[in-house]
Motif scaffolding. Sequence first.
Motif, short mmCIF file in Angstrom:
data_model
loop_
_atom_site.label_atom_id
_atom_site.label_comp_id
_atom_site.label_asym_id
_atom_site.label_seq_id
_atom_site.Cartn_x
_atom_site.Cartn_y
_atom_site.Cartn_z
N ALA A 270 49.25 39.37 39.74
CA ALA A 270 47.69 38.63 39.30
C ALA A 270 47.33 39.03 38.32
CB ALA A 270 46.88 39.27 40.82
N GLY A 271 46.70 39.28 37.52
CA GLY A 271 46.00 39.46 36.28
C GLY A 271 44.91 38.33 35.83
N ASP A 272 45.03 39.58 34.37
CA ASP A 272 43.28 39.02 33.90
C ASP A 272 43.20 37.00 33.90
OD1 ASP A 272 42.04 41.13 34.16
OD2 ASP A 272 42.80 41.84 32.09
N ILE A 273 44.41 36.03 33.36
CA ILE A 273 44.53 34.92 33.18
C ILE A 273 44.91 33.69 33.89
CG2 ILE A 273 45.05 35.14 30.64
CD1 ILE A 273 47.71 34.03 31.17
N GLY A 274 45.18 34.72 35.60
CA GLY A 274 45.67 34.04 36.99
C GLY A 274 46.79 34.99 37.49
N ASN A 275 46.78 33.61 38.25
CA ASN A 275 48.52 34.76 39.49
C ASN A 275 49.20 33.68 38.97
OD1 ASN A 275 46.01 35.63 39.91
ND2 ASN A 275 45.52 34.57 41.60
N GLY A 276 50.48 34.06 39.75
CA GLY A 276 51.53 33.30 39.46
C GLY A 276 52.67 34.02 40.31
N ALA A 277 53.03 33.04 41.30
CA ALA A 277 54.39 33.82 42.00
C ALA A 277 56.10 32.84 42.13
CB ALA A 277 53.68 33.66 43.51
#
Lengths: 14, 257
Positions: free
Chosen positions: B172-179
């Motif tokens: 989870a980061g400032d610009i969004g999430n990834g998985a």
Amino acid sequence: TPLQNDLSEFFVMV
Amino acid sequence: MLEARLEQADLLKKVVDAIKDLVQDCNFDCNDSGVALQAMDNSHVALVSMMLKAESFSPYRCDRNVALGVNLTSLTKVLRAAQNEDILTLKAEDAPDVLNLVFENTDSDRLSEYDLKLMDIDQEHLGIPDTEYAATISLPSVEFRRICVDLMALSESVSIETSKDGIKFSCAGDIGNGAVTLRPNTNVEKPDQNVEIELTEPVALTFSLKYLVNFCKAAGLSKTVKLCLSNEVPLLVEYALAGSSYLRFYLAPKIGD
């Protein structure tokens, strides 16, 4: 942000 | 004395390249079973453990245990002079001031000899207990590298969750999430592409991506990588090398939120 552990907490100096 | 001959300089070049950004000065501990190296990074978060077994060399001779204190930046400069396919021989006396490196290209009858000055390194040695990991995952090393690099574009940390259904890397980061989720799969024709999961209990841990991306510099050494995880203990990332030699990295998990 989670804190970063230190490896020496898990492995003992020999 | 030590005399250790590698069929291809490539192996040592790749190993040193994979660890030189993590550790700078370290001892190559040589004894009759082979050449070992263990070193922690400056922040004590990651540990490199390399073992080049005597069987990986031909011939291998080490009369007396010797610690070769090497600056890896300096070693890299010398190894740059070796072609990947050169035969590489490491030589040292019993109480050496220098490590002698010989590169031979049998095709062109070229013989290169370098002496690398050694240093006294008082290194802390960690005892790594034999661990029965709750989850052991084997996957293509380039796949692991791609996942780590992709997720690092979003976040500093990655959560790794394993269950019998698969392994999930998420951030989870400032610009969004990834998985990214990998499910177990077996490709009979291309076993290097397999994703294998052995699990005794589900595991969920968080790690710094910066270190994982650094470990992935070893991807050129092995087509597969093994991840060993248990809750609340360091992650083991292992690249198996020929002749039961290995390059292992340990990474302390992150704690709390």
